[in-house]
Structures are given as C-alpha cells and as structure tokens.
Design a protein around this motif. Structure first.
Motif, PDB file in Angstrom:
ATOM      1  N   GLU A 176       7.026 -14.045  55.719  1.00 14.47           N
ATOM      2  CA  GLU A 176       6.438 -13.046  55.909  1.00 14.47           C
ATOM      3  C   GLU A 176       6.159 -12.240  54.896  1.00 14.47           C
ATOM      4  OE1 GLU A 176       6.987  -8.853  58.854  1.00 14.47           O
ATOM      5  OE2 GLU A 176       8.560 -10.374  58.897  1.00 14.47           O
ATOM      6  N   ARG A 177       4.859 -11.613  54.797  1.00 16.74           N
ATOM      7  CA  ARG A 177       4.144 -10.918  53.735  1.00 16.74           C
ATOM      8  C   ARG A 177       4.013 -11.853  52.382  1.00 16.74           C
ATOM      9  NH1 ARG A 177       7.023  -7.143  51.807  1.00 16.74           N
ATOM     10  NH2 ARG A 177       8.921  -7.569  53.083  1.00 16.74           N
ATOM     11  N   GLY A 178       4.393 -12.904  52.493  1.00 20.73           N
ATOM     12  CA  GLY A 178       4.376 -13.871  51.392  1.00 20.73           C
ATOM     13  C   GLY A 178       5.864 -14.422  50.756  1.00 20.73           C
ATOM     14  N   MET A 179       5.649 -15.340  49.652  1.00 15.36           N
ATOM     15  CA  MET A 179       6.734 -15.849  49.203  1.00 15.36           C
ATOM     16  C   MET A 179       6.636 -15.784  47.678  1.00 15.36           C
ATOM     17  SD  MET A 179       5.446 -19.190  48.274  1.00 15.36           S
ATOM     18  CE  MET A 179       6.934 -20.093  48.313  1.00 15.36           C
ATOM     19  N   THR A 180       7.607 -16.161  46.872  1.00 16.05           N
ATOM     20  CA  THR A 180       7.589 -16.582  45.397  1.00 16.05           C
ATOM     21  C   THR A 180       8.747 -17.595  45.263  1.00 16.05           C
ATOM     22  OG1 THR A 180       7.080 -14.357  45.057  1.00 16.05           O
ATOM     23  CG2 THR A 180       7.846 -15.739  43.126  1.00 16.05           C
TER      24      THR A 180
END
Length: 688
Positions: A92-96
């Motif tokens: 959710e909202r992205g990842m790194t």
C-alpha cells in the motif's frame, strides 16, 4: 623490526576500525516489513522484526571487518534466501527494498534473481546491471480462443534495464522502490539514481499475492550480504521534486511547457518561475505562477519572434520556501512554411491538400506502383538504403534521390531518415528541397538518455525548418520523454499473435496523453514474420487505432530481409513472397480510402458513454461539414454488447459505411450495440 611489525598491526587495526565505523546504522521502524541481519552469536540470518524466519541455502554467517558479521553465499548453484509471506506483506502506497551487498566475482548472467515475488516484482542483475525485470499491477480479464493467448491485459511488466555497472569487491547499497502516488519506479546504487521511470499508466497499486514466497539472491554466488530491508509505504529515497517537458509547436507558432509528476510530499503552494533566454544570452522572466495542487499543468506560450535560433527555458520551483526543482530546456525556434504542414486539427497536408497518412516501411521503387494501388501514400526505406550502403554515405544519398524521384513519379511522399546522434545529417541537403520529401524520421524506438534526441530535433529544425519530424516509440513509459523530440509522435504496438488487440488503443491513447492532444499521433501496426495478423485482426487493429484518435497509420513492414554475410543472399520477411498478406492489406485499405473525409474530420466535442462500461469496445464520434460519423470496434474474440448513451441528441438513422456493419438505431439518446468477435462498424448518423 618488531616495533615496525607492531606499528603495522596497530595501523591495520585502526584502519579496520575506521572502516567498520563507516557501516550505516540500519534500524527497523513502523513501516519496516522485515530487516534481515547476520547474527554472529546464532550463526544465522535473522529478521530483526521477528516476523519472518528466513531460510538460507548455500550460505553461512562469517565475520566481517565492516559489519561485524555477514551472510556469505558459496560458489554453489542453489544459493538463496527464502521468506514465506503468509499474508504479512502488502505494498500500500509503495515499497522500498534495500540490500547491502558485496559481490566478489562477476555476476551470473542467467538463472539468477536478486529479488523475486511471483505476482509482485522481479529485480535481477543481468549483464552486471540493476534491472527491473517486471512489476505486476492491476489487469483486465481477456477472453481467449487459443492457449498461447494471454488471458489478461496489459501484458508486459514495466521492464527497465539498468544503467550503471554493479561494483565488484566493495560493499554496495542497492535500492529498488516503487512510489504509488507518482507511479514511479526508482533504482539507486549507493544513493545515486540509476534509473527513474514514470509508468505510462500512472498511479496504480503494486500487486501482492499473500501465498507467494519472496526469494532473494537466488542463484547468486560468492557474495556477502550485510542486510536486507523491505519497507512499505511511500518511498523516501529521493527529495520530493517534479518534472518539466518543453514541446515546440512550430506549425501553430506556440510552445507548450508541461509541469508533471509533482510529488505530493511537496507542500502547497508551489512557486514556479519560468525564465526565457535568447541565443544571445539576454533573458527575461516569461511567467511566474503559483501551483495550488499537485496536478499536471500544460502551459502555452507564443513562440519567440527570433527565428532560426536556439532558445533556453529555465523552470525553477520552490515549496515551503526551498527550491525543489530547476531545469533548463532548449528549443530550436523556427517558422515552417514548406510543402508539408501540420494543421491545428492535427491533420497533415501536402502542398495544401490534406490527406490521412498511410505509411509503409521498407518499400523500394520497384514496389511503388503497388504501394499506390494499395492505397499507401507514404513510404520509408532507410532500412533498405542502409542495408545496401552501410559504409558508403555517398551511395546512400545517390539511391535516396532515386527513391525520391520515383516516389514523386508515383504520387507518393517519402519519409527520410535524419538523426544527429547517429551522424545521419547528410540526408538533409539531399532531400529537403525535393518535392517528394514530406517528413524526417527522427528515430525508431529510442532508449537510454533521450536528451540526445531533443538535441537532434533542434539540430534538424535549424537545418530545415519546414518538414515535420516523426519519431516512433515502443516504450510507453518513455513517450513523454520522447515527445519533445518530435512534431509527430508515433507508437508501434504489436499485439498479434498472443496479446489482446486492446494494446492498440492503450498505446495510441498513451501517446495522445504524452502530447496533451496537441501533436499528431500515429499508430504503427505489424504485418511481418511472427507478427502476421489475420485479415480480421488487421482490420480490427486499424479501426481501433482510428477510434482511439490516431491521426495516421503505419504498417511494418514490406521488406525486413537481412543480407547473409557468407552468401550475400537476402533472408527474412518479404511481403511480395506472401500474396495472401498483400490481399489482406488491399481489402483493409480499400475500405479506408473512400472514407478519407471522415478520417480527416475532428472528434466531436460530445462523445457517447457506454452503459454498462465495456473496455473491449472502442467508440468515437467524428463531425465535419454538418456530417456525423460513428466508429465502433470490438477488440474481444467474443461477441460484446452495450448501450451507447448520447444524452440530449435527436433521433438518428445509422447508415452503414463499412462491410458487415451491425445494425444501429439511435432513439431517445440511446443506441443498443452488439458487435461480433473483432467486429468493426462505421456509420454516418443522419438526424431524422
């Protein structure tokens, strides 16, 4: 000697201590999914958060002077780290994903993966680069009729090949991230940006299959791993910023500056200053503006009055009292007045007469009569000329002029290759004044740093202000980067045999968004080798492109043969050897030719809606000179139906203009529609 040895030992220990102190302090926080570290006491790789139990194959924990301890993978073929998801991961909202690693030998070329989660992502190190192999985003279900056909769309995984070489024999911090709010994929090495790509489909959720395990460093050999960290949420890998794109619109005497990909982390308002600098160096503030949202802005300016010169537009932005963006963009400012003109309605004319472009790749003079008979009106044959005169520019030019003469004789226009980056500017002097030369072919499927393409465009325009520049791009996430280098932007989706024909609409509409609808967009369709469509597929692709507002069409290709180095024989696809394909092309183009007034007509201001919505159906209304036309095409391999809702529109009779058109009746603002598999229907709507 003993004192020297002791001093050396102390110095070595000091250096190791200094080096060890340089290791970053990696900690877990609320957004950390896992943090894998080597635990010397346990002799194992552990997750500091306690959520996962990593399984290691072919590795052992060893001492390390920098990190204290690390995981070392052996020289075996089945090395790797595995983590079972069990629903604990979401993006959710992205990842790194961060990895601190040291490779002691050349990276494996095949069969190895840096990070792989089926249904989500794959990054690898092929050719020693940090590559985004594929990413998975929401898709649409597709009806299929044969096993090889993909059951979903879009197909393709946002592949991004790396730029820098991954260092060997040194600790390196690799970062892979996806920011959902911007739809941007970013990879970094030691904090330096390697690749940064904005997805053409924009902000979408990266998919996650909770049943799919996560594999790390699979098949990697002789490398040391200090830490691996997965973080969810908006990535914090770069300071928030934005992008700017400068598009010349010389045929309307304007310039378009686009501000886009404005990071939502930037506080509003955002102050923007645009400074215009002339070729002489004198400058003035062109405009200042305040952005009160993070939405894209397309700004229009009159072109400078100083013609045939290079101008610089510098865009600077500040948010929260601090500069967040600055970029200088150059524009070759010209005023075209040649035989080929792009009009405000995005149509193309030759000597004042508008025509709908139908381009054929790789046709030579012996085929020009057939081109004309088929309905083709533009030819491009740089491939053939280069094949014959690879190291002989003078020979290339001589035969180019012969091709131009033959094209003029047969009533065809020619697209001539010109590209500064490749040193192919010798064609300009030979072709620019020839009446058959109508466009410059600026590049074909360019990749890498496209700044060179913008410089090439400016060079071509300054050397010949009059003819438009055409560039074809097949990487849709690079369309916005490519657009400033073209007067006409084309894209070449080749969906057959296995991908949904919806790819034609997807590519065409993506190109239109890239140019904000202010430059012509052409769609190039395949008919060669392993990309030979059936007649129904070819016809459907043509009309999907038109219904998606393509301003021209191309067909690839007539001749794709390559000369055999040992025998000198030409081998490969050659359309004259496939008469059935010529007949398919003839039938499809035969349907288009009498409808050219409709093809040149602009889209109507009011378009119908589909109830229920159906992504397989492509619909467009065109209007001109008191006439209205309706185009519908079905990309599905099964019958599809819907109801077209026109709003407050008078009842109309639909007169079929295409072969096998479905019946249609517009009553009370509604028209039920049913199309067969890959069906097409074209109507003239006549008010009752």
């Amino acid at each position: 000697m003993h004192l020297i040895s002791h001093a050396f030992t102390l110095l070595t220990a000091f250096c190791l201590a200094v080096t060890a102190a340089a290791a970053p302090d990696i900690v877990a926080d609320a957004s950390t999914v896992f943090l894998l570290r080597a635990d010397a006491a346990k002799g194992a790789l552990v997750d500091v958060t306690g959520r996962f139990q990593p399984e290691v194959s072919g590795g052992e924990v060893v001492a390390d002077p920098v990190w204290g301890a690390c995981l070392k993978l052996s020289a075996g073929d089945k090395n790797g780290i595995t983590l079972k998801d069990d629903g604990k991961i979401n993006f959710e909202r992205g990842m790194t994903l961060d990895a601190w690693v040291c490779f002691d030998e050349l990276l494996p070329l095949k069969g190895a993966s840096l990070a792989l989660k089926v249904g989500s992502f794959s990054w690898d190190l092929q050719k020693g680069k940090l590559n985004t192999a594929w990413l998975v985003f929401p898709s649409e279900e597709i009806f299929t009729t044969a096993p090889p056909q993909f059951k979903y769309f879009p197909v393709g995984g946002d592949t991004i090949n790396g730029l820098m070489n991954v260092p060997l024999k040194k600790w390196t911090h690799l970062t892979m991230s996806y920011d959902e709010s911007l739809g941007v994929v970013t990879t970094l090495m030691d904090g330096l940006v390697d690749r940064r790509r904005f997805r053409y489909r924009g902000a979408q959720r990266l998919q996650c299959d909770g049943k799919s395990q996560l594999s790390l460093f699979s098949g990697m050999k002789n490398c040391r791993i200090a830490a691996i960290k997965l973080t969810t949420g908006t990535p914090d890998v770069l300071p928030p910023t934005m992008e700017a794109y400068l598009n010349a619109l010389p045929y309307r005497g304007q310039v378009m500056l686009t501000l886009d990909h404005i990071d939502p982390r930037l506080p509003l308002p955002i102050e923007v200053a645009i400074v215009w600098e002339q070729a002489s160096g004198s400058s003035a503030t062109l405009q200042t503006l305040t952005l009160d949202s993070h939405a894209r802005r397309d700004l229009m300016f009159d072109a400078p009055t100083w013609l045939n010169s290079l101008h610089t537009y510098t865009v600077s932005a500040a948010a929260g009292g601090r500069q967040c963006f600055s970029r200088s963009l150059r524009l070759g400012n010209v005023k075209p007045a040649g035989r080929a003109t792009i009009h405000a309605d995005l149509t193309l004319s030759r000597e004042g007469k508008k025509f709908y472009p139908l381009m054929m790749y790789h046709a030579m003079p012996q085929d020009y009569a057939r081109m004309r008979e088929l309905g083709i009106n533009l030819v491009l044959n740089d491939f053939n000329l280069y094949r014959a005169h690879r190291t002989d520019p003078a020979g290339y030019v001589r035969e180019l002029v012969q091709c131009l003469d033959a094209a003029q004789q047969h009533g065809l226009g020619m697209i001539v290759s010109a590209n500064a980056a490749f040193g192919k500017l010798h064609t300009l002097a030979a072709a620019k004044d020839h009446p058959a030369a109508l466009l410059w072919y600026g590049d074909d499927e360019p990749w890498g740093d496209l700044g060179r393409l913008h410089e090439s465009y400016n060079t071509i325009k300054l050397l010949d202000p009059h003819l438009p520049v055409l560039v074809v791009q097949n990487n849709y996430s690079r369309l916005q980067d490519t657009a400033p280098a073209a007067d006409i932007l084309a894209t070449d989706p080749y969906p057959v045999p296995n991908v949904s024909l919806r790819a034609v609409a997807d590519a065409t509409q993506s190109a239109i968004r890239a140019v904000a609808g202010r430059k012509p967009v052409w769609t190039v369709l395949p008919q060669y080798g392993g990309k030979v469509p059936t007649r129904e597929e070819l016809r459907c692709m043509v009309w999907i492109a038109i219904a998606s507002r393509a301003n021209g069409l191309g067909f690839f290709t007539w001749d794709e043969r390559i000369r055999d180095a040992s025998t000198g024989a030409l081998k490969g696809w050659f359309t004259p050897e496939h008469p059935e394909q010529i007949e398919d092309l003839r039938i499809v183009l035969q349907e288009l030719r009498p409808l050219e007034p409709m093809l040149l007509a602009p889209p109507a201001a009011q378009q119908p809606t589909l109830q229920p919505a159906n992504p397989a159906l492509h619909v467009l209304i065109k209007e001109a000179d008191g006439k209205r036309w309706l185009i519908v095409a079905n990309d599905s391999r099964r019958t599809e139906e819907t109801t077209l809702e026109f709003g407050a529109t008078p009842d109309a009779d639909a007169q079929p203009l295409s072969a096998g058109s479905a019946t249609l009746s517009l009553r009370n603002g509604k028209a039920p529609l049913k199309l067969p598999p890959l069906g097409v229907a074209v109507f003239e709507l006549k008010t009752r």
